[in-house]
Design a protein around this motif. Structure first.
Motif, short mmCIF file in Angstrom:
data_model
loop_
_atom_site.label_atom_id
_atom_site.label_comp_id
_atom_site.label_asym_id
_atom_site.label_seq_id
_atom_site.Cartn_x
_atom_site.Cartn_y
_atom_site.Cartn_z
N SER A 161 0.38 103.28 93.90
CA SER A 161 -1.01 103.74 93.87
C SER A 161 -1.57 103.67 95.28
O SER A 161 -1.14 102.84 96.09
CB SER A 161 -1.86 102.90 92.92
OG SER A 161 -1.81 101.54 93.25
N PRO B 227 3.96 114.95 89.36
CA PRO B 227 3.19 113.89 88.71
C PRO B 227 1.99 113.52 89.55
O PRO B 227 2.08 113.46 90.79
CB PRO B 227 4.18 112.72 88.61
CG PRO B 227 5.20 113.00 89.67
CD PRO B 227 5.30 114.49 89.78
N PRO C 295 -1.53 108.08 91.25
CA PRO C 295 -2.61 107.16 90.87
C PRO C 295 -3.38 106.69 92.10
O PRO C 295 -2.78 106.29 93.10
CB PRO C 295 -1.87 106.00 90.20
CG PRO C 295 -0.53 106.53 89.83
CD PRO C 295 -0.20 107.55 90.88
N ALA D 66 -4.99 111.01 90.23
CA ALA D 66 -5.45 110.45 88.97
C ALA D 66 -6.12 109.11 89.25
O ALA D 66 -5.48 108.19 89.76
CB ALA D 66 -4.29 110.26 87.99
N VAL E 247 -7.25 105.59 88.53
CA VAL E 247 -6.80 104.58 87.57
C VAL E 247 -7.52 103.24 87.74
O VAL E 247 -7.22 102.29 87.02
CB VAL E 247 -5.28 104.36 87.65
CG1 VAL E 247 -4.53 105.64 87.31
CG2 VAL E 247 -4.87 103.84 89.03
N ARG F 126 -3.56 110.71 82.66
CA ARG F 126 -2.31 111.39 83.02
C ARG F 126 -1.36 110.47 83.76
O ARG F 126 -0.14 110.66 83.70
CB ARG F 126 -2.61 112.62 83.89
CG ARG F 126 -3.31 113.77 83.17
CD ARG F 126 -3.54 114.91 84.15
NE ARG F 126 -4.31 114.47 85.31
CZ ARG F 126 -4.14 114.94 86.54
NH1 ARG F 126 -3.21 115.85 86.79
NH2 ARG F 126 -4.89 114.50 87.54
N ALA F 127 -1.90 109.50 84.47
CA ALA F 127 -1.03 108.54 85.17
C ALA F 127 -0.40 107.63 84.12
O ALA F 127 -1.08 107.05 83.29
CB ALA F 127 -1.85 107.72 86.17
N THR G 195 0.61 104.71 83.84
CA THR G 195 0.62 103.28 84.08
C THR G 195 0.42 102.48 82.80
O THR G 195 0.83 101.32 82.73
CB THR G 195 -0.47 102.90 85.08
OG1 THR G 195 -1.75 103.31 84.55
CG2 THR G 195 -0.24 103.59 86.41
#
Length: 315
Positions: free
Chosen positions: A10, A31, A34, A68, A70, A114-115, A117
């Protein structure tokens, strides 16, 4: 990340221009990366200074297909370097703005599922106030009054993970952190893990010895090293030192490192009480971070100073 879905990474964002540069550099079809919106404070390092800036950056990041949001990140160690009641109150107040920032981002629906984690992140961590961070941010994210996106039983809810980044837990020191960490109530007592061994190479004046380690070898940004141990060399013997090492704090208490050159340390001591040329001294350091950038491969020793392993540092 595209090649290995298990790889976790991240990045921080704290400004709209940075968000745009990051989004433009990434593949929007891969992808999403994050990102954590960094919260700062006036006079500190990086990080958004106000709640309005936090939300503006989060909105900009949420609008970038390659990013994304997070969670949030912060560094509380720049708020103060003391553990007085006033300093602790200031740190606690800052950490509450971190909590408010996370809640505000969640309230606006900007956290991005979408991430992969599986959790939201709140990342803080110096090595002085880890107990205050845990007290302020480890709990209380779910339940009544929590932001919708932070309640685990809502459709978009995920548990909030507090990630401490404190580095001195693994390589505690004999200086800055030794003084401040011992004042943290209810926390385990940490033991220093780094010693830098040096040799006396000259005694040019009464009460002065020069050691063969200096600024290239020793941290000095948060205090000079301190003598920890003395191992005398046998007179007339080649490469032979006494088997015993003096660690008497009282006998070494009047030995002081007073200055560092690039490759030398100045050891001052009362006349008639110092080491001789060829003797070995162990020095304790202050601030492990700047030791790790000088020593990227560190020998690990047992209690008898036999090398049993090595540790590679990535700082």
């Amino acid at each position: 990340m595209a090649a290995d879905p298990e790889f976790g990474f991240s990045a921080y964002v704290d400004g709209i221009e940075g968000v745009r540069l990051l989004g433009a550099a990434l593949d929007r079809h891969g992808p999403p990366l994050p990102v954590l919106v960094e919260v700062g404070h006036a006079g500190g390092r990086t990080g958004c200074r106000t709640r309005a800036q936090v939300l503006a950056v989060a909105r900009a990041a949420a609008a970038e297909p390659a990013l994304a949001v997070v969670g949030v990140a912060a560094y509380e160690g720049s708020v103060s370097h003391a553990r007085t009641p006033e300093a602790l109150a200031e740190v606690s107040g800052f950490l509450r703005t971190v909590r408010a920032a996370m809640s505000g981002i969640a309230d606006e629906g900007l956290l991005d599922t979408r991430a992969g984690t599986g959790e939201w992140l709140v990342s803080c961590g110096g090595s002085i106030y880890y107990d205050i961070v845990a007290r302020e941010l480890a709990h209380g994210w779910g339940g009544d009054g929590a932001a919708p996106g932070l309640t685990p039983d809502t459709p978009n809810g995920r548990p909030v993970r507090l990630l401490l980044r404190s580095g001195a837990y693994s390589s505690h020191d004999d200086g800055l952190y030794a003084r401040l960490a011992r004042e943290a109530p209810g926390t385990p007592r940490l033991a220093p893990a780094i010693e830098v061994w040096t040799q006396v190479i000259s005694t040019p004046e009464e009460g002065l010895a020069l050691l063969d380690a200096g600024r290239r070898d020793l941290p000095f940004d948060e205090g000079l090293p301190v003598p920890l141990a003395h191992r005398p060399r046998h007179a007339g013997a080649r490469d032979a030192w006494a088997r015993t090492t003096t660690r008497d704090a009282e006998s070494l208490s009047h030995w002081r490192i007073t200055a560092l050159n690039d490759q030398h340390a100045f050891l001052r001591f009362p006349p008639g009480s110092g080491p001789r040329v060829g003797d070995l001294l162990a020095l304790g350091i202050s601030h492990p971070c700047t030791a790790h950038d000088k020593w990227q491969l560190v020998p690990v020793v047992d209690d008898d100073y036999r090398v049993v392993d090595t540790a590679r540092c990535f700082f």
